[in-house]
Write a protein that holds these residues in place. Structure first.
Motif, PDB file in Angstrom:
ATOM      1  N   ARG B 140       1.006   7.051   5.198  1.00 44.65           N
ATOM      2  CA  ARG B 140       0.192   7.037   3.986  1.00 44.65           C
ATOM      3  C   ARG B 140       0.914   7.896   2.979  1.00 44.65           C
ATOM      4  NH1 ARG B 140      -4.670   4.941   4.879  1.00 44.65           N
ATOM      5  NH2 ARG B 140      -5.497   4.932   6.992  1.00 44.65           N
ATOM      6  N   LYS B 141       1.006   7.397   1.749  1.00 41.20           N
ATOM      7  CA  LYS B 141       1.717   8.151   0.724  1.00 41.20           C
ATOM      8  C   LYS B 141       0.747   9.109   0.046  1.00 41.20           C
ATOM      9  CE  LYS B 141       4.733   7.496  -3.246  1.00 41.20           C
ATOM     10  NZ  LYS B 141       5.127   6.560  -4.305  1.00 41.20           N
ATOM     11  N   LEU B 142       1.024  10.405   0.154  1.00 37.85           N
ATOM     12  CA  LEU B 142       0.153  11.405  -0.457  1.00 37.85           C
ATOM     13  C   LEU B 142       0.601  11.656  -1.894  1.00 37.85           C
ATOM     14  CD1 LEU B 142      -0.123  13.886   2.539  1.00 37.85           C
ATOM     15  CD2 LEU B 142      -1.432  11.810   2.078  1.00 37.85           C
ATOM     16  N   SER B 143      -0.279  12.317  -2.666  1.00 37.89           N
ATOM     17  CA  SER B 143      -0.001  12.476  -4.098  1.00 37.89           C
ATOM     18  C   SER B 143       1.270  13.291  -4.351  1.00 37.89           C
ATOM     19  CB  SER B 143      -1.187  13.143  -4.783  1.00 37.89           C
ATOM     20  OG  SER B 143      -1.554  14.289  -4.049  1.00 37.89           O
ATOM     21  N   ASP B 144       1.665  14.123  -3.365  1.00 37.73           N
ATOM     22  CA  ASP B 144       2.886  14.897  -3.576  1.00 37.73           C
ATOM     23  C   ASP B 144       4.128  14.178  -3.036  1.00 37.73           C
ATOM     24  OD1 ASP B 144       2.025  15.053  -1.034  1.00 37.73           O
ATOM     25  OD2 ASP B 144       1.964  17.228  -0.898  1.00 37.73           O
ATOM     26  N   GLU B 145       4.066  12.829  -3.015  1.00 40.28           N
ATOM     27  CA  GLU B 145       5.227  12.018  -2.636  1.00 40.28           C
ATOM     28  C   GLU B 145       5.616  12.168  -1.166  1.00 40.28           C
ATOM     29  OE1 GLU B 145       7.304   9.832  -4.709  1.00 40.28           O
ATOM     30  OE2 GLU B 145       5.482   9.946  -5.917  1.00 40.28           O
ATOM     31  N   LEU B 146       4.713  12.732  -0.369  1.00 34.25           N
ATOM     32  CA  LEU B 146       5.012  12.880   1.047  1.00 34.25           C
ATOM     33  C   LEU B 146       4.381  11.708   1.810  1.00 34.25           C
ATOM     34  CD1 LEU B 146       6.110  14.866   3.316  1.00 34.25           C
ATOM     35  CD2 LEU B 146       3.728  15.592   3.528  1.00 34.25           C
ATOM     36  N   PHE B 147       5.150  11.101   2.699  1.00 34.63           N
ATOM     37  CA  PHE B 147       4.618  10.023   3.531  1.00 34.63           C
ATOM     38  C   PHE B 147       4.198  10.624   4.864  1.00 34.63           C
ATOM     39  CE2 PHE B 147       5.507   6.083   1.213  1.00 34.63           C
ATOM     40  CZ  PHE B 147       6.293   6.571   0.193  1.00 34.63           C
ATOM     41  N   PRO B 201      -5.053  17.563   8.450  1.00 37.71           N
ATOM     42  CA  PRO B 201      -5.965  16.876   7.542  1.00 37.71           C
ATOM     43  C   PRO B 201      -6.678  15.715   8.245  1.00 37.71           C
ATOM     44  CG  PRO B 201      -3.676  16.367   6.997  1.00 37.71           C
ATOM     45  CD  PRO B 201      -3.648  17.437   8.035  1.00 37.71           C
ATOM     46  N   SER B 202      -7.954  15.550   7.961  1.00 40.14           N
ATOM     47  CA  SER B 202      -8.696  14.438   8.562  1.00 40.14           C
ATOM     48  C   SER B 202      -8.324  13.153   7.830  1.00 40.14           C
ATOM     49  CB  SER B 202     -10.198  14.681   8.423  1.00 40.14           C
ATOM     50  OG  SER B 202     -10.554  14.550   7.061  1.00 40.14           O
ATOM     51  N   GLU B 203      -8.743  12.024   8.407  1.00 39.96           N
ATOM     52  CA  GLU B 203      -8.454  10.730   7.785  1.00 39.96           C
ATOM     53  C   GLU B 203      -8.978  10.699   6.347  1.00 39.96           C
ATOM     54  OE1 GLU B 203      -6.646   7.769   8.903  1.00 39.96           O
ATOM     55  OE2 GLU B 203      -5.955   9.558   9.941  1.00 39.96           O
ATOM     56  N   ARG B 204     -10.175  11.277   6.162  1.00 43.26           N
ATOM     57  CA  ARG B 204     -10.769  11.221   4.840  1.00 43.26           C
ATOM     58  C   ARG B 204      -9.977  12.062   3.846  1.00 43.26           C
ATOM     59  NH1 ARG B 204     -15.658  13.947   4.724  1.00 43.26           N
ATOM     60  NH2 ARG B 204     -14.954  15.096   2.894  1.00 43.26           N
ATOM     61  N   GLU B 205      -9.600  13.252   4.305  1.00 43.52           N
ATOM     62  CA  GLU B 205      -8.800  14.109   3.423  1.00 43.52           C
ATOM     63  C   GLU B 205      -7.481  13.443   3.049  1.00 43.52           C
ATOM     64  OE1 GLU B 205     -10.046  18.611   4.761  1.00 43.52           O
ATOM     65  OE2 GLU B 205      -8.902  17.355   6.119  1.00 43.52           O
ATOM     66  N   ILE B 206      -6.901  12.753   4.031  1.00 43.43           N
ATOM     67  CA  ILE B 206      -5.633  12.083   3.754  1.00 43.43           C
ATOM     68  C   ILE B 206      -5.833  11.015   2.688  1.00 43.43           C
ATOM     69  CG2 ILE B 206      -3.882  10.545   4.722  1.00 43.43           C
ATOM     70  CD1 ILE B 206      -4.119  12.099   7.319  1.00 43.43           C
ATOM     71  N   MET B 207      -6.920  10.246   2.844  1.00 40.75           N
ATOM     72  CA  MET B 207      -7.190   9.200   1.856  1.00 40.75           C
ATOM     73  C   MET B 207      -7.430   9.821   0.476  1.00 40.75           C
ATOM     74  SD  MET B 207      -6.609   6.311   2.877  1.00 40.75           S
ATOM     75  CE  MET B 207      -7.307   4.969   1.927  1.00 40.75           C
ATOM     76  N   GLU B 208      -8.131  10.970   0.468  1.00 41.81           N
ATOM     77  CA  GLU B 208      -8.410  11.599  -0.822  1.00 41.81           C
ATOM     78  C   GLU B 208      -7.160  12.160  -1.477  1.00 41.81           C
ATOM     79  OE1 GLU B 208     -11.503  14.300   0.194  1.00 41.81           O
ATOM     80  OE2 GLU B 208     -13.044  12.728   0.173  1.00 41.81           O
ATOM     81  N   ARG B 209      -6.261  12.647  -0.618  1.00 43.52           N
ATOM     82  CA  ARG B 209      -5.003  13.158  -1.176  1.00 43.52           C
ATOM     83  C   ARG B 209      -4.029  12.031  -1.494  1.00 43.52           C
ATOM     84  NH1 ARG B 209      -2.411  17.408   2.675  1.00 43.52           N
ATOM     85  NH2 ARG B 209      -0.680  17.181   1.238  1.00 43.52           N
ATOM     86  N   GLY B 210      -4.404  10.827  -1.151  1.00 42.30           N
ATOM     87  CA  GLY B 210      -3.521   9.682  -1.336  1.00 42.30           C
ATOM     88  C   GLY B 210      -3.150   9.458  -2.789  1.00 42.30           C
ATOM     89  N   GLU B 211      -1.986   8.910  -2.953  1.00 42.84           N
ATOM     90  CA  GLU B 211      -1.514   8.570  -4.286  1.00 42.84           C
ATOM     91  C   GLU B 211      -2.406   7.467  -4.854  1.00 42.84           C
ATOM     92  OE1 GLU B 211       2.556   6.672  -6.051  1.00 42.84           O
ATOM     93  OE2 GLU B 211       1.172   5.740  -4.643  1.00 42.84           O
ATOM     94  N   ASP B 212      -2.425   7.313  -6.190  1.00 39.10           N
ATOM     95  CA  ASP B 212      -3.288   6.325  -6.858  1.00 39.10           C
ATOM     96  C   ASP B 212      -3.296   4.963  -6.183  1.00 39.10           C
ATOM     97  OD1 ASP B 212      -3.871   8.202  -8.624  1.00 39.10           O
ATOM     98  OD2 ASP B 212      -2.747   7.357 -10.323  1.00 39.10           O
ATOM     99  N   LYS B 213      -2.103   4.457  -5.899  1.00 42.29           N
ATOM    100  CA  LYS B 213      -1.993   3.084  -5.401  1.00 42.29           C
ATOM    101  C   LYS B 213      -2.166   2.994  -3.895  1.00 42.29           C
ATOM    102  CE  LYS B 213      -1.033   0.667  -9.165  1.00 42.29           C
ATOM    103  NZ  LYS B 213      -1.959  -0.406  -9.578  1.00 42.29           N
ATOM    104  N   GLU B 214      -2.391   4.129  -3.223  1.00 44.62           N
ATOM    105  CA  GLU B 214      -2.431   4.114  -1.762  1.00 44.62           C
ATOM    106  C   GLU B 214      -3.515   3.174  -1.234  1.00 44.62           C
ATOM    107  OE1 GLU B 214      -0.198   5.184   0.133  1.00 44.62           O
ATOM    108  OE2 GLU B 214      -1.259   4.474   1.907  1.00 44.62           O
TER     109      GLU B 214
END
Lengths: 418, 257
Positions: B140-147, B201-214
């Motif tokens: 999952r691509k996070l907002s800080d460009e980390l996969f 991070p939980s699944e939800r946190e990961i989704m929330e930190r996800g980049e716009d298009k994630e």
């Protein structure tokens, strides 16, 4: 809004592309250059659909608009379905974003023919070019070759793609004439011939100049629909053989016809997909490519069709009982690999292990060979084959009685039809 | 009867090789190797020996084995160690002793030998899972460009898949985190380092930190997965054989739309 449209397009154009069976991504050796994105050669299936097929590539059509009206094709001109077309940039973005998330090994891009062959091919090539040049993408790209496209475009396609393929569609020319009157076999042979020669030439040049750019390093493949035009397995295998030898194809794929219309020329809606026949053809394909069998040992004028209830190697063995039993501890590899129930891996293990001492039945079982089939065809230390003096029919009966074919359920369904 | 010695090591691969070296060094004829954490299950009447991990000793065992049977078969021992199966240390010890024995050359090809066959079987299982996780890692691509990807493999295959991901995703930062063993690999576009996250991070946190298009690409992938299926050919048994249920929890295509 734009997001909803791309979702819909992806559904339409993935659905229309799903009848293309090839999903191979392993035949190439493209490395990741200059810290870019991706490489090939791992042959990874990232997931499997609920029908059990591997999903390795993002397999889509650029568009399902088509000027042709082939009876077996869901995208045919006269079919009343939703049409859609991706832009070049949309396909590039989808590929890169799926790839970066480790969903896919690369792109398999085909297309309906809109306007003409060159117009369509040009766009396919442009997508591959953008991926390679603008995104430094080194993952796998499989492009469909559009019959009738110019040599220049084919040449460019070969420079960016790992594999190219032309679909033969129907195994026989008469079948093709009947179901796709606007197409003919010659149009398909021309690009295949051109690509074959380019691939050979590139290989020769590479011996002199190491910097020669790759040209379709994973070669060419093709596919045929089976069970749509009444051809025999012998016809199919003859055609496959012809293309393997004349055009150096890497693979010939078989696609069991899935009824999609009530056209009188085709099996009607609701008839079964010939899944078992398709499997038997692939097994035969393997016997030819990896087991040293000749085509006429598998199918010939006397046996034009493969048995559905037993695999083609067992079928051959039962017709040639005089070649058995094979002595596991003495026979050459070539004979061992022909024993029903022993594959290439097991045969190699046998040849490696017997140097340490005579192998017995229990050794074979530990290697992973099931006794059910082999016990009629081999001899080894402390073991003589069963029923070696009995007729083939009886041996077949015993083997079938003791085995649980994975197709049993499918079979029963089919048998109840009669 | 000889006295049995139980060697306890720190659980690392280098530690295990050191232990094997010390079996020779101290001439323990009847020896068994266990991780320190489990060493209390040792033989009540046997002797104990604690192993201090030593790179030089480990290196000598490695060289000796490679000289005898080659790199590939040494790698097989390592993969077997990663299986973490009960008693695998003793299997590895027995094999090393067999390989180093006077008639050990080429022994690794003897499929009639019980231990050789066993190590091949273990390798098959480990290798199958290694290959599966090259496929089943879902970033999952996070907002800080980390996969970011979580895994939960049966065997400890993370070390075996790192080279693959390093080569393939050379131009993106990524983390693959083994939640069962609580450690991960972090690639920062130049090297891979081992990390331990104090709170994952939980699944939800990961989704929330996800980049716009994630969320879009996540959904596109699930739609693609559904559309590429041919219902007329449905074959659930085959599907499950290839994608066993225990792997589903991190495969987004198996989530409902």
């Amino acid at each position: 809004m734009a997001d909803d449209r791309i979702k819909e397009k992806l559904e339409i154009l993935a659905d229309a592309a799903k009848y293309d069976v090839s999903c191979s991504s392993s035949g190439s050796d493209r490395k990741n250059k200059k810290g870019g994105l991706g490489n090939t050669g791992a042959g990874i299936c990232h997931t499997y659909t609920e029908d059990g097929r591997c999903v390795s590539l993002l397999k889509i059509l650029l568009t399902n608009h088509c000027i042709f009206d082939c009876a077996y094709c869901v995208s045919r001109r006269s079919n009343d379905i939703k049409r859609a077309a991706f832009t070049v940039q949309e396909v590039v973005d989808l590929t890169i974003n799926f790839y970066r998330r480790n969903y896919i090994e690369g792109l398999f891009l085909s297309s309906g023919i809109f306007k003409n062959a060159d117009y369509t091919m040009e766009r396919l090539v442009l997508i591959a070019k953008k991926l390679r040049q603008e995104h430094n993408f080194n993952g796998y790209i499989h492009l469909k070759t559009i019959p009738g496209a110019s040599d220049d475009l084919l040449n460019e396609a070969g420079l960016y793609a790992d594999r190219l393929s032309v679909n033969l569609e129907i195994p026989t020319e008469t079948g093709l004439k009947l179901l796709a009157p606007e197409k003919n076999r010659k149009d398909m042979d021309v690009p295949m011939d051109y690509l074959k020669n380019q691939i050979i030439r590139t290989k020769e040049e590479k011996k002199i100049f190491r910097s020669t750019p790759k040209f379709a390093p994973a070669g060419q493949s093709t596919q045929m629909i089976i069970g749509a035009s009444g051809e025999s397995d012998m016809h199919i295998m003859k055609t496959a053989d012809h293309y393997y030898t004349e055009y150096n194809l890497k693979r010939v794929y078989y696609s069991g016809y899935i009824p999609i219309s009530n056209d009188k020329r085709l099996p009607g809606l609701g008839s079964d997909v010939p899944v078992i026949r398709e499997n038997r053809l692939y097994q035969s394909d393997w016997l030819l490519r990896f087991y040293g069998f000749k085509r006429d040992e598998i199918v010939n004028e006397r046996h034009p069709n493969l048995d559905l209830d037993i695999d083609p190697k067992l079928g051959w063995a039962l017709r040639n009982l005089d070649q058995f039993p094979v002595d596991i501890n003495r026979a050459p590899y070539e004979s061992i690999v022909r024993v029903p129930g022993i594959g290439v891996t097991s045969a190699k293990k046998i040849v490696a292990a017997r140097r340490f001492g005579a192998l017995r039945m229990e050794h074979l079982q530990k290697i992973g060979i099931s006794a059910n089939k082999v016990r009629y065809f081999i001899s080894c230390q402390g073991f003589v084959p069963l029923m070696s003096d009995r007729p083939a029919e009886m041996i077949k009966h015993y083997i079938l009685a003791a085995s649980h074919t994975k197709y049993k359920k499918v079979f029963n369904q089919q048998l109840t039809l009669f | 009867m000889q006295q049995r010695t139980t060697l306890s090591y720190d659980g690392s691969w280098v530690g295990l090789l050191t232990a094997i070296f010390e079996v020779y060094e101290y001439k323990f004829d009847a020896a068994s190797i266990q991780q320190m954490a489990q060493a209390d299950q040792g033989d009540l009447f046997g002797a104990r020996h604690e192993v201090h991990t030593d790179h030089a000793k480990a290196e000598r065992v490695k060289k000796g084995v490679i000289n005898r049977v080659g790199k590939k078969d040494f790698q097989e021992l390592y993969a077997a160690y990663l299986s973490e199966l009960q008693g695998v240390e003793d299997l590895i010890l027995r094999l090393v002793r067999n390989y180093l024995a006077p008639d050990g050359v080429g022994l690794s090809q003897n499929y009639g030998h019980e231990d050789v066959l066993r190590i091949k079987q273990i390798n098959k299982s480990v290798s199958r899972e290694r290959h599966r996780f090259k496929a089943f890692v879902r970033f999952r691509k996070l907002s800080d460009e980390l996969f970011f990807a979580k895994i939960d493999p049966d065997f400890n295959i993370l070390p075996l898949i790192i080279p693959h991901f390093r080569d393939r995703y050379a131009d993106q930062s990524w983390v693959i985190y083994d939640i069962k063993r609580d450690y991960g690999a972090y690639y920062n576009q130049s090297e891979v380092v081992e990390i331990h996250l104090s709170d994952l991070p939980s699944e939800r946190e990961i989704m929330e930190r996800g980049e716009d298009k994630e969320a879009l690409y996540d959904e596109l992938w699930r739609r693609y997965f559904r559309s590429t299926n041919i219902t007329e050919r449905k074959n659930t048994k085959l599907h499950l054989q290839h994608v066993p249920k225990r792997y589903w929890k991190y495969l987004n295509e198996k989530f409902d739309l």
